[in-house]
Design an enzyme around this catalytic site. Structure first.
Site, short mmCIF file in Angstrom:
data_model
loop_
_atom_site.label_atom_id
_atom_site.label_comp_id
_atom_site.label_asym_id
_atom_site.label_seq_id
_atom_site.Cartn_x
_atom_site.Cartn_y
_atom_site.Cartn_z
N LYS A 13 0.84 -1.39 0.18
CA LYS A 13 -0.04 0.00 0.06
C LYS A 13 0.80 1.22 -0.09
O LYS A 13 0.67 2.34 -0.95
CB LYS A 13 -0.89 -0.10 1.35
CG LYS A 13 -1.88 -1.11 1.25
CD LYS A 13 -2.87 -1.05 2.45
CE LYS A 13 -1.96 -0.87 3.91
NZ LYS A 13 -1.37 -2.07 4.18
N ARG A 88 -8.98 1.62 9.68
CA ARG A 88 -8.62 0.02 9.96
C ARG A 88 -9.77 -0.61 11.02
O ARG A 88 -9.48 -1.74 11.22
CB ARG A 88 -7.08 0.39 10.86
CG ARG A 88 -6.10 -0.07 10.02
CD ARG A 88 -4.87 0.06 10.98
NE ARG A 88 -3.68 -0.65 10.74
CZ ARG A 88 -2.78 -0.05 9.98
NH1 ARG A 88 -2.65 1.15 9.35
NH2 ARG A 88 -1.67 -0.81 9.91
N ARG A 127 12.22 -6.03 4.96
CA ARG A 127 11.55 -4.76 4.78
C ARG A 127 12.54 -3.66 5.04
O ARG A 127 13.00 -3.71 6.08
CB ARG A 127 10.49 -4.09 5.23
CG ARG A 127 9.75 -2.69 4.61
CD ARG A 127 8.16 -2.65 4.57
NE ARG A 127 7.71 -2.67 5.84
CZ ARG A 127 6.40 -2.43 6.13
NH1 ARG A 127 5.75 -2.03 5.18
NH2 ARG A 127 5.99 -2.31 7.43
N ARG A 160 11.93 -1.14 10.35
CA ARG A 160 10.83 -0.92 11.54
C ARG A 160 10.87 -1.77 12.63
O ARG A 160 10.84 -3.03 12.42
CB ARG A 160 9.54 -0.85 10.47
CG ARG A 160 9.14 0.67 10.11
CD ARG A 160 7.80 0.51 9.25
NE ARG A 160 6.78 0.20 9.87
CZ ARG A 160 5.52 0.06 9.53
NH1 ARG A 160 5.46 0.36 8.22
NH2 ARG A 160 4.54 -0.24 10.23
N ARG A 171 0.52 -7.92 14.52
CA ARG A 171 -0.17 -7.00 13.64
C ARG A 171 -1.11 -7.77 12.73
O ARG A 171 -2.24 -7.30 12.28
CB ARG A 171 1.02 -6.17 12.85
CG ARG A 171 1.53 -5.26 13.72
CD ARG A 171 2.85 -4.72 13.02
NE ARG A 171 2.86 -3.96 11.96
CZ ARG A 171 3.65 -4.04 10.86
NH1 ARG A 171 4.74 -4.56 11.01
NH2 ARG A 171 3.47 -3.38 9.86
P1 AMP Z 1 1.47 1.12 9.21
O1 AMP Z 1 2.67 2.02 8.82
O2 AMP Z 1 0.08 1.48 8.44
O3 AMP Z 1 1.53 -0.50 9.21
O4 AMP Z 1 1.00 1.59 10.92
C1 AMP Z 1 1.88 1.06 11.80
C2 AMP Z 1 1.07 1.17 13.08
O5 AMP Z 1 0.51 2.47 13.41
C3 AMP Z 1 -0.09 0.18 13.45
O6 AMP Z 1 0.49 -1.17 13.68
C4 AMP Z 1 -0.90 0.70 14.39
O7 AMP Z 1 -0.23 0.53 15.75
C5 AMP Z 1 -0.71 2.17 13.87
N1 AMP Z 1 -1.68 2.74 13.08
C6 AMP Z 1 -1.66 3.14 11.80
N2 AMP Z 1 -2.79 3.62 11.21
C7 AMP Z 1 -3.90 3.07 12.30
C8 AMP Z 1 -5.14 3.25 12.25
N3 AMP Z 1 -5.97 3.78 11.48
N4 AMP Z 1 -5.89 2.82 13.41
C9 AMP Z 1 -5.15 2.56 14.45
N5 AMP Z 1 -3.74 2.41 14.54
C10 AMP Z 1 -3.02 2.73 13.40
#
Ligand code: AMP
Length: 229
Positions: A13, A88, A127, A160, A171
């Protein structure tokens, strides 16, 4: 063009949203990036979010909806946006629907990045991210030309901390329980397009452009994805 990118972590994404932003000027709204920046800067949001992100849990809905309300009020998103990592949960999706209705706007398409679990784990475990510009690499599938160095800006690459295997497991569990129900949510609204996220970056990009250019409300991508399996 108001797009939502939906799908498991590591499905591509962020890579696709960055491409669309660079080539078409549509701003990527990545809630993960917003949170990581807030955590690095130790802002109030960062302090609130840190433990959830580190555990692989979701940050509470009211915090996330607040971020989106603020972000979609900015002028650069008036012509379009790509939501990458939001919504989410069903509660976030409902809040987004209300927000957009109040702004007289609507979602053009929801693009679902379909990827089997073993590929997700493979992608996340290799990654690499550029600490300076956010470009995304993979040690095997998309290695940088110079080790640990970004091809685009020369910045240092890092992994990360939530890409560690034990956090990835969490996750994925959270994804299945909280986020996957959004597939049915958006299918019901005839906005969902399913794409096979295991195809190459450029092929996936072209499929997204076709969908984004098409009128909403069809699921041609779904047939494509099935045919590809
Ligand atoms: P991502 O970079 O999208 O994988 O997000 C990394 C982390 O940020 C996730 O594992 C959540 O802890 C938090 N996070 C990102 N977007 C959201 C969301 N829409 N709702 C809740 N937590 C989020």
């Amino acid at each position: 063009m108001n797009l939502i990118f939906l799908g498991p972590p590591g499905a591509g994404k962020g890579t696709q949203a960055r491409l669309l932003q660079a080539r078409r000027g549509i701003p990527q709204v990545s809630t993960g990036d917003i949170l990581r920046e807030a955590i690095a800067r130790e802002t109030e949001l960062g302090r609130k979010a840190r433990e959830y992100v580190e555990r692989g849990d979701l940050v509470p809905d009211e915090v996330m909806v607040g971020i989106i309300v603020e972000r979609l009020a900015k002028p650069d998103t008036q012509e379009g946006f790509i939501l990458d990592g939001f919504p989410r949960t069903v509660a976030q999706a409902q809040a987004l629907e209300e927000l957009l209705a109040s702004l007289g706007r609507r979602i053009t398409a929801v693009i679902y990045f379909d990827l089997p679990e073993e590929k997700i784990v493979q992608r996340l475990s290799g990654r690499l991210i550029c600490a300076r510009c956010g470009a995304i690499y993979h040690v095997d599938h998309h290695p940088p030309r110079k080790p640990e160095t970004c091809d685009l800006c020369g910045g240092p690459l890092y992994r990360r901390s939530d890409d560690l295997p034990e956090v990835v497991r969490k996750r994925l569990q959270v994804y299945r329980e909280e986020t996957e129900p959004l597939v049915a949510f958006y299918r019901k609204r005839e906005l969902l397009h399913v794409l096979d996220a295991s195809q190459g970056v450029e092929a996936l990009y072209q499929s997204i452009l076709r969908i984004a250019g098409a009128s909403s409300g069809n699921e041609e991508g779904e047939a494509e994805a099935r045919a590809d399996r």
